[in-house]
Write a protein that holds these residues in place. Sequence first.
Motif, PDB file in Angstrom:
ATOM      1  N   TYR A 109      -7.113  -3.359  -1.454  1.00 51.93           N
ATOM      2  CA  TYR A 109      -5.688  -3.734  -1.444  1.00 51.93           C
ATOM      3  C   TYR A 109      -5.710  -4.832  -2.620  1.00 51.93           C
ATOM      4  N   VAL A 110      -4.628  -5.025  -3.286  1.00 55.35           N
ATOM      5  CA  VAL A 110      -4.121  -5.956  -4.137  1.00 55.35           C
ATOM      6  C   VAL A 110      -3.663  -7.228  -3.459  1.00 55.35           C
ATOM      7  N   MET A 111      -4.151  -8.350  -3.772  1.00 56.67           N
ATOM      8  CA  MET A 111      -3.698  -9.391  -2.959  1.00 56.67           C
ATOM      9  C   MET A 111      -2.885 -10.162  -3.730  1.00 56.67           C
ATOM     10  N   GLU A 112      -1.700 -10.878  -3.055  1.00 55.31           N
ATOM     11  CA  GLU A 112      -1.062 -11.971  -3.997  1.00 55.31           C
ATOM     12  C   GLU A 112      -1.369 -13.317  -3.886  1.00 55.31           C
ATOM     13  N   PHE A 113      -2.537 -13.591  -3.664  1.00 56.96           N
ATOM     14  CA  PHE A 113      -3.098 -14.863  -3.652  1.00 56.96           C
ATOM     15  C   PHE A 113      -4.337 -15.106  -4.423  1.00 56.96           C
ATOM     16  N   THR A 114      -4.589 -16.203  -5.353  1.00 54.20           N
ATOM     17  CA  THR A 114      -5.671 -16.489  -5.951  1.00 54.20           C
ATOM     18  C   THR A 114      -6.958 -16.600  -4.827  1.00 54.20           C
ATOM     19  N   MET A 115      -7.917 -16.696  -5.708  1.00 58.78           N
ATOM     20  CA  MET A 115      -9.407 -16.982  -4.643  1.00 58.78           C
ATOM     21  C   MET A 115      -9.254 -18.251  -4.234  1.00 58.78           C
ATOM     22  N   ASP A 116      -8.648 -19.153  -4.773  1.00 59.18           N
ATOM     23  CA  ASP A 116      -8.607 -20.634  -4.337  1.00 59.18           C
ATOM     24  C   ASP A 116      -7.626 -20.622  -3.199  1.00 59.18           C
ATOM     25  N   MET A 117      -6.409 -20.001  -3.214  1.00 60.12           N
ATOM     26  CA  MET A 117      -5.535 -20.212  -2.054  1.00 60.12           C
ATOM     27  C   MET A 117      -6.125 -19.290  -0.846  1.00 60.12           C
ATOM     28  N   LEU A 118      -6.811 -18.415  -1.344  1.00 59.57           N
ATOM     29  CA  LEU A 118      -7.557 -17.616   0.036  1.00 59.57           C
ATOM     30  C   LEU A 118      -8.625 -18.429   0.869  1.00 59.57           C
ATOM     31  N   GLU A 119      -9.205 -19.213  -0.125  1.00 59.57           N
ATOM     32  CA  GLU A 119     -10.193 -20.190   0.555  1.00 59.57           C
ATOM     33  C   GLU A 119      -9.559 -21.181   1.429  1.00 59.57           C
TER      34      GLU A 119
ATOM     35  N   TYR B 239       0.987  -1.340  -0.155  1.00 59.66           N
ATOM     36  CA  TYR B 239      -0.077   0.020  -0.245  1.00 59.66           C
ATOM     37  C   TYR B 239       0.866   1.259  -0.121  1.00 59.66           C
ATOM     38  N   ARG B 240       0.876   2.150  -1.081  1.00 61.40           N
ATOM     39  CA  ARG B 240       1.600   3.341  -1.220  1.00 61.40           C
ATOM     40  C   ARG B 240       2.947   3.063  -0.936  1.00 61.40           C
ATOM     41  N   GLU B 241       3.480   2.186  -1.659  1.00 62.60           N
ATOM     42  CA  GLU B 241       5.186   1.796  -1.382  1.00 62.60           C
ATOM     43  C   GLU B 241       5.531   1.245  -0.227  1.00 62.60           C
ATOM     44  N   LYS B 242       4.685   0.732   0.754  1.00 68.32           N
ATOM     45  CA  LYS B 242       4.769   0.337   2.048  1.00 68.32           C
ATOM     46  C   LYS B 242       4.059  -1.054   2.176  1.00 68.32           C
ATOM     47  N   LEU B 243       4.367  -1.943   3.286  1.00 70.05           N
ATOM     48  CA  LEU B 243       3.859  -3.242   3.387  1.00 70.05           C
ATOM     49  C   LEU B 243       2.963  -2.997   4.879  1.00 70.05           C
TER      50      LEU B 243
END
Length: 259
Positions: free
Chosen positions: A188-198, A156-160
């Motif tokens: 926010y953009v996630m680094e996981f797919t929907m399947d991985m989130l589940e 988020y805005r060049e931060k974690l």
Amino acid sequence: MKSPRIVIIEDEAVTARNLAHLLQLIDEDIAITAILNSVSESITWFNLNVGTYDLIFMDIRLADGISFDIFKAVSITKPVIFVTAYNDYAIQAFKNNGIDYVLKPFDEQEIGNALTKFKNLFSLGEKDINTGRIELLLEQINQISKPYKKSFLVHYREKLIPVEAAKIAWFYTANEVVYARTIDDKQYVMEFTMDMLEQQIDMQQFFRANRQFIINRQAITEVDFYFNGRLAVKIKPEPAERVLISKARVPEFKNWMNK
């Protein structure tokens, strides 16, 4: 032996393409017979295509249910390699039942090892699977209590920054990108797919409404009847798209809401 004809059952398009690409990198003669993305589509395909495949790579959670439901509707006797993001305890259940698996995110060596195991079994004449093992596996996995992610580290805005899972109103996927919208209306953009989130969030708290949305129980404000037996779920913050529950999944959704 000749290279196998493979069916991939995976509801995340980018994950399915990645798996198909890795399989053909390992063996360029492998034929991807079909890529299926749901329980219902798989049941229809297997009923119409008996004997046209040798091996199945099958994800466990699909948009319209659990892939084990496929075995209840059609007779599948060819070997299955399950695709999973489950934790170590669940993996032990796979090992105990003699069923192979590969973990997400995919590793070329693991996929290669799984293919080698399949070819070795095939050369020994073991062409069928024991469906009783599948049923026992499902029972064991359902009994496993696994820890869920309490927060996600997001850019988020060049931060974690950490975002609490409980404060995420819904997850949404578009153009192969997954977004999280929080209760206070931040995205926010996630680094996981929907399947991985589940596999990582508490599905007692969240529900996979359809291929595009996973919704938080706390975000639901109203549920309306919609055309053809479907339900329209109103959530806050309100997304640009309508959140629909298919007729087939209405009973599951109602049971989830009543817990």
